[in-house]
Design a protein around this motif. Structure first.
Motif, short mmCIF file in Angstrom:
data_model
loop_
_atom_site.label_atom_id
_atom_site.label_comp_id
_atom_site.label_asym_id
_atom_site.label_seq_id
_atom_site.Cartn_x
_atom_site.Cartn_y
_atom_site.Cartn_z
N VAL A 149 26.71 40.31 16.81
CA VAL A 149 25.64 40.06 15.85
C VAL A 149 25.02 41.40 15.46
O VAL A 149 24.68 42.21 16.32
N ARG A 150 24.85 41.59 14.15
CA ARG A 150 24.26 42.85 13.66
C ARG A 150 23.38 42.56 12.45
O ARG A 150 23.77 41.80 11.56
N CYS A 151 22.20 43.14 12.42
CA CYS A 151 21.36 43.07 11.24
C CYS A 151 21.81 44.21 10.33
O CYS A 151 21.57 45.38 10.62
N ASP A 179 15.57 39.19 17.49
CA ASP A 179 16.76 38.48 17.96
C ASP A 179 16.55 38.01 19.39
O ASP A 179 15.98 38.74 20.21
N VAL A 230 22.12 39.20 8.35
CA VAL A 230 22.69 39.24 9.69
C VAL A 230 24.18 38.92 9.58
O VAL A 230 24.57 37.91 8.99
N TYR A 260 27.81 38.19 11.54
CA TYR A 260 28.32 37.60 12.78
C TYR A 260 29.83 37.77 12.80
O TYR A 260 30.49 37.54 11.80
#
Length: 181
Positions: A74-76, A83, A130, A132
């Motif tokens: 997961v990365r913004c 988170d 975000v 995924y």
């Protein structure tokens, strides 16, 4: 890029890149197969990539999958999110532990969430994107939601809740949701 174990959640890692910044902006590697392998994550084991865009205050979660679960990166990628990861693996030494992360497009840090952990976030900016990467194809019949406002979890969402999906608003409390896992 470095991978740092998350002590509160066995098997979770925070991947922190080294952005190259100049007058144009920045360039950052967001995934490195060799670094993933160095912490025993199979870089070829991911099946789907997805992205969500949320307005400030939106909460997405808390979600996990039944059966084998679902590991995810997961990365913004833009904006900023609060988170949350909760370890719901009964045999885990960190069972029921919770950890909060400040993920942002400025840092491009990526969080590895092991299968069997619940995950969710609140958008702190308008918008927040975000990304995924999940380890097996999504199957909606395996989706499990937990009430984002469950008093047993007592997640300290930093902003007033702006919006949640019907699914998340109707999600059962933790104890009831665990019956589906």
């Amino acid at each position: 890029m470095k991978a740092t174990p998350v002590p509160e959640i066995v098997g979770a890692f925070l991947f922190e890149p080294t952005p190259h910044v100049d007058a144009r902006g920045f360039f950052s590697r967001t995934f490195d197969a060799a670094v993933a392998r160095s912490v025993c994550i199979d870089p070829d084991g991911f099946a789907q990539d997805s992205i969500s865009r949320s307005a400030k205050g939106v909460i997405r979660g808390m979600h996990l999958r039944s059966g084998r679960g679902e590991a995810k990166l997961v990365r913004c990628s833009y904006g900023r999110v609060f988170d949350v990861v909760v370890d719901l693996r009964p045999g885990s030494s960190t069972y029921r532990n919770m950890r909060f992360f400040d993920l942002s497009g400025d840092t491009q840090a990526t969080l590895y969430v092991p299968a069997g952990c619940a995950h969710g976030f609140q958008a702190l900016t308008d918008p927040a994107d975000v990304s995924y990467r999940i380890d097996r194809p999504h199957d909606p019949s395996e989706d499990v939601s937990i009430a984002f406002d469950d008093p047993e979890l007592a997640i300290p969402w930093p902003l007033p809740v702006a919006l949640v999906s019907d699914r998340d608003r109707q999600a059962p409390p933790l104890a009831q949701a665990l019956e589906r896992v």
